[in-house]
Design a protein around this motif. Sequence first.
Motif, PDB file in Angstrom:
ATOM      1  N   UNK A 174     -16.683 -16.315 -44.624  1.00 48.35           N
ATOM      2  CA  UNK A 174     -17.812 -17.219 -44.412  1.00 48.35           C
ATOM      3  C   UNK A 174     -17.486 -18.679 -44.674  1.00 48.35           C
ATOM      4  N   UNK A 175     -16.243 -18.969 -45.069  1.00 49.83           N
ATOM      5  CA  UNK A 175     -15.844 -20.328 -45.438  1.00 49.83           C
ATOM      6  C   UNK A 175     -14.616 -20.760 -44.642  1.00 49.83           C
ATOM      7  N   UNK A 176     -14.473 -22.089 -44.470  1.00 48.44           N
ATOM      8  CA  UNK A 176     -13.250 -22.667 -43.945  1.00 48.44           C
ATOM      9  C   UNK A 176     -12.791 -22.044 -42.641  1.00 48.44           C
ATOM     10  N   UNK A 177     -11.523 -21.608 -42.608  1.00 51.84           N
ATOM     11  CA  UNK A 177     -10.926 -21.055 -41.399  1.00 51.84           C
ATOM     12  C   UNK A 177     -11.058 -19.544 -41.314  1.00 51.84           C
ATOM     13  N   UNK A 178     -11.707 -18.919 -42.273  1.00 58.18           N
ATOM     14  CA  UNK A 178     -11.945 -17.479 -42.201  1.00 58.18           C
ATOM     15  C   UNK A 178     -13.123 -17.191 -41.268  1.00 58.18           C
ATOM     16  N   UNK A 179     -13.229 -15.934 -40.851  1.00 57.61           N
ATOM     17  CA  UNK A 179     -14.363 -15.538 -40.022  1.00 57.61           C
ATOM     18  C   UNK A 179     -15.671 -15.736 -40.780  1.00 57.61           C
ATOM     19  N   UNK A 180     -16.743 -15.954 -40.012  1.00 60.50           N
ATOM     20  CA  UNK A 180     -18.064 -16.198 -40.585  1.00 60.50           C
ATOM     21  C   UNK A 180     -19.094 -15.314 -39.879  1.00 60.50           C
ATOM     22  N   UNK A 181     -18.994 -14.006 -40.143  1.00 64.11           N
ATOM     23  CA  UNK A 181     -19.869 -13.075 -39.409  1.00 64.11           C
ATOM     24  C   UNK A 181     -21.342 -13.315 -39.706  1.00 64.11           C
ATOM     25  N   UNK A 182     -22.179 -13.088 -38.709  1.00 64.77           N
ATOM     26  CA  UNK A 182     -23.622 -13.161 -38.877  1.00 64.77           C
ATOM     27  C   UNK A 182     -24.287 -12.248 -37.861  1.00 64.77           C
ATOM     28  N   UNK A 223     -24.927 -11.091 -41.823  1.00 70.08           N
ATOM     29  CA  UNK A 223     -24.036 -10.446 -42.783  1.00 70.08           C
ATOM     30  C   UNK A 223     -24.590 -10.656 -44.176  1.00 70.08           C
ATOM     31  N   UNK A 224     -24.474  -9.634 -45.012  1.00 75.55           N
ATOM     32  CA  UNK A 224     -24.936  -9.738 -46.402  1.00 75.55           C
ATOM     33  C   UNK A 224     -23.748 -10.155 -47.276  1.00 75.55           C
ATOM     34  N   UNK A 225     -23.594 -11.464 -47.416  1.00 76.93           N
ATOM     35  CA  UNK A 225     -22.490 -11.983 -48.222  1.00 76.93           C
ATOM     36  C   UNK A 225     -22.768 -11.714 -49.705  1.00 76.93           C
ATOM     37  N   UNK A 226     -21.712 -11.378 -50.434  1.00 77.67           N
ATOM     38  CA  UNK A 226     -21.897 -11.121 -51.864  1.00 77.67           C
ATOM     39  C   UNK A 226     -20.633 -11.459 -52.637  1.00 77.67           C
ATOM     40  N   UNK A 227     -20.820 -11.742 -53.909  1.00 74.05           N
ATOM     41  CA  UNK A 227     -19.700 -11.990 -54.817  1.00 74.05           C
ATOM     42  C   UNK A 227     -18.815 -10.751 -54.919  1.00 74.05           C
ATOM     43  N   UNK A 228     -19.416  -9.583 -54.888  1.00 74.59           N
ATOM     44  CA  UNK A 228     -18.641  -8.340 -54.976  1.00 74.59           C
ATOM     45  C   UNK A 228     -17.683  -8.222 -53.792  1.00 74.59           C
ATOM     46  N   UNK A 229     -18.185  -8.529 -52.606  1.00 74.40           N
ATOM     47  CA  UNK A 229     -17.332  -8.462 -51.419  1.00 74.40           C
ATOM     48  C   UNK A 229     -16.206  -9.487 -51.492  1.00 74.40           C
ATOM     49  N   UNK A 230     -16.518 -10.694 -51.952  1.00 74.81           N
ATOM     50  CA  UNK A 230     -15.467 -11.720 -52.037  1.00 74.81           C
ATOM     51  C   UNK A 230     -14.384 -11.313 -53.036  1.00 74.81           C
ATOM     52  N   UNK A 231     -14.777 -10.661 -54.129  1.00 75.63           N
ATOM     53  CA  UNK A 231     -13.769 -10.174 -55.079  1.00 75.63           C
ATOM     54  C   UNK A 231     -12.885  -9.120 -54.418  1.00 75.63           C
ATOM     55  N   UNK A 232     -13.483  -8.289 -53.587  1.00 80.18           N
ATOM     56  CA  UNK A 232     -12.695  -7.287 -52.862  1.00 80.18           C
ATOM     57  C   UNK A 232     -11.765  -7.941 -51.844  1.00 80.18           C
ATOM     58  N   UNK A 249      -7.800  -7.413 -51.790  1.00 74.11           N
ATOM     59  CA  UNK A 249      -7.111  -7.008 -50.565  1.00 74.11           C
ATOM     60  C   UNK A 249      -5.993  -7.982 -50.221  1.00 74.11           C
ATOM     61  N   UNK A 250      -6.225  -9.277 -50.451  1.00 70.70           N
ATOM     62  CA  UNK A 250      -5.182 -10.276 -50.202  1.00 70.70           C
ATOM     63  C   UNK A 250      -3.991 -10.047 -51.120  1.00 70.70           C
ATOM     64  N   UNK A 299      -6.494  -9.164 -42.152  1.00 67.68           N
ATOM     65  CA  UNK A 299      -7.778  -8.595 -41.775  1.00 67.68           C
ATOM     66  C   UNK A 299      -8.400  -7.842 -42.945  1.00 67.68           C
ATOM     67  N   UNK A 300      -9.681  -8.101 -43.133  1.00 70.36           N
ATOM     68  CA  UNK A 300     -10.448  -7.420 -44.173  1.00 70.36           C
ATOM     69  C   UNK A 300     -11.701  -6.846 -43.528  1.00 70.36           C
ATOM     70  N   UNK A 301     -11.756  -5.529 -43.444  1.00 63.21           N
ATOM     71  CA  UNK A 301     -12.919  -4.836 -42.867  1.00 63.21           C
ATOM     72  C   UNK A 301     -13.347  -5.445 -41.528  1.00 63.21           C
ATOM     73  N   UNK A 302     -12.367  -5.731 -40.696  1.00 65.73           N
ATOM     74  CA  UNK A 302     -12.639  -6.218 -39.359  1.00 65.73           C
ATOM     75  C   UNK A 302     -12.772  -7.726 -39.231  1.00 65.73           C
TER      76      UNK A 302
END
Length: 326
Positions: A97-105, A107-116, A120-121, A42-45
């Motif tokens: 937002x991709x594949x089998x991960x959650x895809x909240x909407x 949502x403000x998707x960003x490269x910064x968040x994906x790096x985080x 976290x992983x 889980x990452x930020x819910x």
Amino acid sequence: MKEWWIHVALICVPLLAVYLHLPPPQLSPALQKWHSTGKEFHFRGSKIFYRDSFGALGSTDVVILLHGFPTSSYDWNKVWDPLTQHFHRVIALDFLGFGFSDKPRPHRYSIFEQASVVEALVAHVGLSNQRVNLISHDYGDTVALELLYRSDQNRTGHLLLNSLCLSNGGIFPETHYPRLLQKLLKDSSFLAPILTRLINYVIFQKGIGEVFGPYTQPTDVEFWDMWTGLRYNDGNLVLDSILQYINQRLKHRERWVGALTSTFIPLHMIYGPLDPVNPHPQFTRLYQQLVQRSTVTILDEHISHYPQLEDPTGFLNAYFNFIHSF
């Protein structure tokens, strides 16, 4: 007699309503196996899907794989087993937002968040103090550059990077040519919500097929697996939000290209030269001019935007030559 457009509307509206409520396609046996052998954290819910395979005995090396847009970690399926024979651990995730991960909407998707998400992983699997190798593709290249920036700046929680191998990513806005649908989705607040709902398999297959070489096209099953991964959890409905990464690349070019040109970690680029999104020789000339510490492998002339799928043997040979060079 009624206007012709009324007749068209009476036919199209019910058909459209049915289409918009179609359930996502069933997973193929291969995709089901990929999913069932994965895990979640889980990452930020939000739930993030990842795979973590233990491989070569006697090695402590770890490699983390970062996929591209609009697909998923399944992009690495053709190189997975050979990598596990070389590395102690091979890890890949589906970005938020991709594949089998959650895809909240919304949502403000960003490269910064994906790096985080990646940081976290790495913490979740107990590798915060372990040097790791990154292999990235397309969208994943830009996430990798943000991770590189944080590492070189010694940011809290940053990855300890041992090496970085990029592949066919639009890391230079000036040599990146998004597809027409990508432009419409990222820039049209009016059309985007309509287009994301109207995207179907035929449109998707045509768009993806255009970025593969003429002799390396996916099979029907492979096209369908890509489409299934996109449609899982209604991923088509967040494409416009995710595509803001193209604008983010332009806005933060100095940060990300600067990290690439100033780092001292080993760098390599594996490149399919038939790529219409990052065309040869324009892209490669700029890369070699700006990133002089990096080595480069240009694959056969018929390989395009997805080198790890189009030429897995060539991709692996290039990567192993790189990883054994330092």
